[in-house]
Design a protein around this motif. Structure first.
Motif, short mmCIF file in Angstrom:
data_model
loop_
_atom_site.label_atom_id
_atom_site.label_comp_id
_atom_site.label_asym_id
_atom_site.label_seq_id
_atom_site.Cartn_x
_atom_site.Cartn_y
_atom_site.Cartn_z
N UNK A 191 0.84 -1.21 0.00
CA UNK A 191 0.00 0.00 0.00
C UNK A 191 0.87 1.25 0.00
N UNK A 192 1.88 1.27 0.84
CA UNK A 192 2.74 2.44 0.92
C UNK A 192 3.53 2.65 -0.37
N UNK A 193 3.88 1.56 -1.05
CA UNK A 193 4.61 1.69 -2.32
C UNK A 193 3.70 2.26 -3.40
N UNK A 194 2.46 1.77 -3.48
CA UNK A 194 1.54 2.24 -4.52
C UNK A 194 1.10 3.68 -4.27
N UNK A 195 1.06 4.10 -3.02
CA UNK A 195 0.69 5.47 -2.72
C UNK A 195 1.88 6.42 -2.75
N UNK A 196 3.05 5.85 -3.09
CA UNK A 196 4.28 6.64 -3.25
C UNK A 196 4.65 7.39 -1.98
N UNK A 197 4.41 6.75 -0.82
CA UNK A 197 4.83 7.33 0.44
C UNK A 197 6.33 7.08 0.64
N UNK A 198 6.95 7.96 1.35
CA UNK A 198 8.38 7.83 1.59
C UNK A 198 8.62 6.83 2.72
N UNK A 199 9.38 5.79 2.42
CA UNK A 199 9.68 4.76 3.40
C UNK A 199 11.10 4.92 3.91
N UNK A 200 11.40 4.23 4.99
CA UNK A 200 12.77 4.21 5.50
C UNK A 200 13.67 3.45 4.54
N UNK A 201 14.95 3.69 4.64
CA UNK A 201 15.90 3.05 3.74
C UNK A 201 15.97 1.54 3.98
N UNK A 202 15.68 1.10 5.19
CA UNK A 202 15.74 -0.33 5.51
C UNK A 202 14.44 -1.07 5.19
N UNK A 203 13.41 -0.37 4.74
CA UNK A 203 12.13 -1.04 4.47
C UNK A 203 12.22 -2.00 3.29
N UNK A 204 13.13 -1.76 2.37
CA UNK A 204 13.32 -2.69 1.26
C UNK A 204 13.80 -4.06 1.78
N UNK A 205 14.70 -4.03 2.76
CA UNK A 205 15.17 -5.28 3.37
C UNK A 205 14.03 -5.96 4.11
N UNK A 206 13.21 -5.20 4.80
CA UNK A 206 12.09 -5.77 5.55
C UNK A 206 11.07 -6.44 4.63
#
Length: 352
Positions: free
Chosen positions: A71-86
């Motif tokens: 959801x956060x990716x499709x809404x283009x929200x800014x995530x933490x740098x480590x969220x890709x690993x999570x």
């Protein structure tokens, strides 16, 4: 590892002997599987229920966490740098739970020899790859978070800028590495359907492995254990570095008023504490699982109890990790629900 043993009573063996004269060769496999179902004991059923609950909660937790990230990716929200690993950690945990929990649940409820050679190799291989990537992702979390929170005047200052660029490559390398490391499971593991006449085998329940010479076993064990030892050492080293950095930071801000502390620093501290809890949980379960793995490797035929306890412990971290991430870092859930409220879902908004 694969877990469990086939428990058949003397009476059931007598029934199998009598039934063979009526079933003939074509009905022998169905007879064997039906006797496995009838011979299900109370302890098998108990572990089957435990594996079913563990698999259900683990899959629901990981899928819910993955759904939040999507959801956060499709809404283009800014995530933490480590969220890709999570995100990759969540996918790896899901694969590990599915390929371990579903077969163990079926075995506990009485289904025996339900996998052929291809299915047995696939399930074991995917489980080992998922377990390895989960291990590697947890290590990468500790490494990148230690770099992110390190002081800007330290030796890691340059890595703070370069680290996010190499994050995707590091995750990709982790998947490739564990795919190559676990190819031995594609060679030595086989289904119980096709090796009933083979006496020199090691039974793990719904799958078996053909016994090989001790030198090959030792080399294969070292091949699989060496990356784990290196990864565990890196994980403990960078986790210790995070603890030291947080301790020094706490000393610096003791004489500063709370309102003067920036929200960004507080968010980084919370994220670091979450990763430390995650790493501590992983190391605890990994040590327990390693003890049972040693027993399985040493014993000629591991007992039913050891095999099931090893499977149970190996699924603990993939099951509880999404709960740790959501409970220790509630900002992700709050942000996800805020995004859902801003989207056009009128019925859902009214119900909430």
């Amino acid at each position: 590892m694969v877990d469990g043993e086939l428990w058949i009573s003397v009476d059931m063996i007598h029934v199998a002997h009598v039934s063979s004269s009526y079933l003939g060769p074509s009905g022998s496999e169905d007879k064997y599987q039906s006797l496995g179902t009838e011979g299900m004991s109370s302890k098998d059923l108990t572990f089957g229920m435990i594996f079913l609950l563990q698999t259900t909660f683990g899959i629901l937790g990981n899928f819910f966490l993955l759904f939040q990230y999507i959801i956060l990716c499709f809404t283009k929200c800014r995530l933490r740098s480590t969220d890709l690993i999570l995100k990759h950690l969540t996918v790896a945990n899901s694969l590990s739970i599915l390929c371990k929990g579903i077969p163990k649940t079926m075995e506990g409820f009485g289904w025996k020899n339900f996998l052929n050679d291809v299915g047995c190799k696939f399930v074991l291989y995917v489980h080992r790859v998922g377990r390895g990537v989960s291990f590697g992702s947890t290590c990468l979390l500790s490494i990148f978070q230690a770099i992110i929170i390190s002081p800007r005047n330290s030796g890691w200052a340059e890595l703070q800028v370069k680290a996010p660029k190499y994050m995707g490559f590091s995750i990709f390398l982790s998947w490739i590495l564990h795919m190559l490391l676990n190819t031995s499971f594609l060679m030595y593991m086989t289904s119980n359907r096709s090796n009933k006449t083979i006496t020199n085998k090691k039974d793990y329940g719904y799958c078996s492995s053909v016994r090989i010479d001790q030198t090959t076993i030792l080399l294969n064990s070292l091949w699989l254990a060496l990356p784990d030892v290196v990864t565990l050492g890196l994980m403990l080293w960078f986790s210790g570095s995070m603890v030291f950095i947080l301790y020094k930071h706490k000393q610096r801000v003791q004489h500063i008023h709370r309102n003067s502390v920036s929200p960004r620093a507080s968010a980084e501290t919370r994220a670091t504490q979450t990763i430390l809890v995650l790493v501590s949980t992983f190391v605890s379960f990994y040590i327990l699982s390693s003890i049972f793995q040693i027993f399985i490797a040493v014993f000629y035929q591991p007992s039913w109890w050891i095999l099931n306890m090893d499977a149970l412990i190996s699924m603990c971290f993939p099951t509880v990790s999404p709960l740790i991430l959501m409970s220790c870092d509630s900002s992700l859930s709050r942000l996800c629900f805020d995004v859902m409220k801003k989207t056009k879902f009128p019925p859902l908004i009214r119900n909430t």
